[in-house]
Design an enzyme around this catalytic site. Sequence first.
Site, mmCIF file in Angstrom:
data_model
loop_
_atom_site.group_PDB
_atom_site.id
_atom_site.type_symbol
_atom_site.label_atom_id
_atom_site.label_comp_id
_atom_site.label_asym_id
_atom_site.label_seq_id
_atom_site.Cartn_x
_atom_site.Cartn_y
_atom_site.Cartn_z
ATOM 1 N N PRO A 93 34.685 69.718 62.362
ATOM 2 C CA PRO A 93 35.588 69.017 61.436
ATOM 3 C C PRO A 93 34.832 68.005 60.588
ATOM 4 O O PRO A 93 33.983 67.262 61.093
ATOM 5 C CB PRO A 93 36.577 68.313 62.381
ATOM 6 C CG PRO A 93 35.833 68.165 63.673
ATOM 7 C CD PRO A 93 34.940 69.359 63.762
ATOM 8 N N HIS A 293 29.221 62.721 67.440
ATOM 9 C CA HIS A 293 29.718 62.632 66.066
ATOM 10 C C HIS A 293 28.574 62.751 65.065
ATOM 11 O O HIS A 293 28.589 62.147 63.986
ATOM 12 C CB HIS A 293 30.457 61.302 65.853
ATOM 13 C CG HIS A 293 31.695 61.426 65.010
ATOM 14 N ND1 HIS A 293 32.956 61.179 65.482
ATOM 15 C CD2 HIS A 293 31.871 61.765 63.709
ATOM 16 C CE1 HIS A 293 33.845 61.353 64.525
ATOM 17 N NE2 HIS A 293 33.204 61.710 63.423
#
Length: 424
Positions: A93, A293
Amino acid sequence: MSLSARARHALVRRRLARLHNLHDFEAAARRYLPRAIFAYIANSAEDGRAFQANRDAFDDYGLVPRVLVDVSRVSQETTLLGQQMASPLGIAPMGLGALWAYRADVVLADAARAAGIPMIMSGSSLIRMETLGGQGESTWFQAYLPAGREAIEALISRVQAAGFTTLVITLDTPVATNPDNLRRAGFSSPLKPSLGLAWDGLSHPGWLCDTFLRTLMRHGMPHFENNYASRGAPIFSPHVNRDISDRGHLNWDDLAFIRERWPGRLVLKSVLHPADAARARALGVDALIVSNHGGRQLDGALSPLRALPGILAAAGDLPVMIDSGFRRGTDVLKALALGAACVFIGRPFAYAAAVGGEAGVAHAIDLMTAEIRRDMALLGITRLDQLGRDHLAALTMLGERGLAQPAATCAREPHTDRPLHDQP
């Protein structure tokens, strides 16, 4: 096809012909995108130690090929959460896509579906989730959870109504990350109009015409569409400050609340500690994504590849996926040999969408799958289920003496005293 569309298609074809691996897309995107927008994609937290650690971790292992194996037929097909996949890859994402590519989330999802791999739509998308929901099992939705049970329930109800069957919850954003690098590059969220930002756009006419103005003319000003149950702020605003600091209250009870109400597959992203993996398993989640991340949140965070063995040991039979720092087919195969079920890649696919739209993403996927296929043959395997820890050698700290030991026999897991073969 109109003349302008044919010209754009020809330009993209010529541009992509010069891109031969995922690293090349970054250099092309740096030239194509305004400085502030490129900086948003490329950004890493603070001094970039976590970002660099993600790349360095692949040097912990050497590959050990077998020879004289018939590799005339190689298949990288696999199964993930009951779904057939053409390759052990997925698209991670990535937020604010409409800023860096025209209809970015759509082209990413379409290219992934055509290639037979999953794509995760970001909760920070500037395109409504309903645009992609219900288009098949390959498109998942990633959510940033709002404050309050009522707001959480409204969001997950919207995700379900949109037609998604896999929900990914990102866990490593309890507060906003340090914005100092982005501020230096002129980026904020939302973007604040200024003369510098205007010149940044005007000096990149390809992006200005093909992405920004095209979006404005066909779809209007992009807004944050999916963080909550309703529309959020516009991407350009002189006064609005959008942050995520109100997420710091979230806890395991909130995850249990979601598990009770979400009927589909529930995936937790950004798990790095084995105790959290064990707790997630007890909670009844369906899979985990080991992630820091991409080095964008906590600088100095452990690299996912180094965390992977401990997470696998704690997760039991849960599928464990991974992202952060993957750029080559050999990177992917090292993670799979350790036990990962799938590898998600983010930034390179954002760059690919920016410089080439859906064709760019398809080209990037083709390059990666070709590398995986070639590297499997060079390793002496024809199916992914033949890949194991005996194809890895854990490189010791005595690299200057050239010493290495097979990971499947007596090598140590990096930064622990546990033998690798004791991990499942």
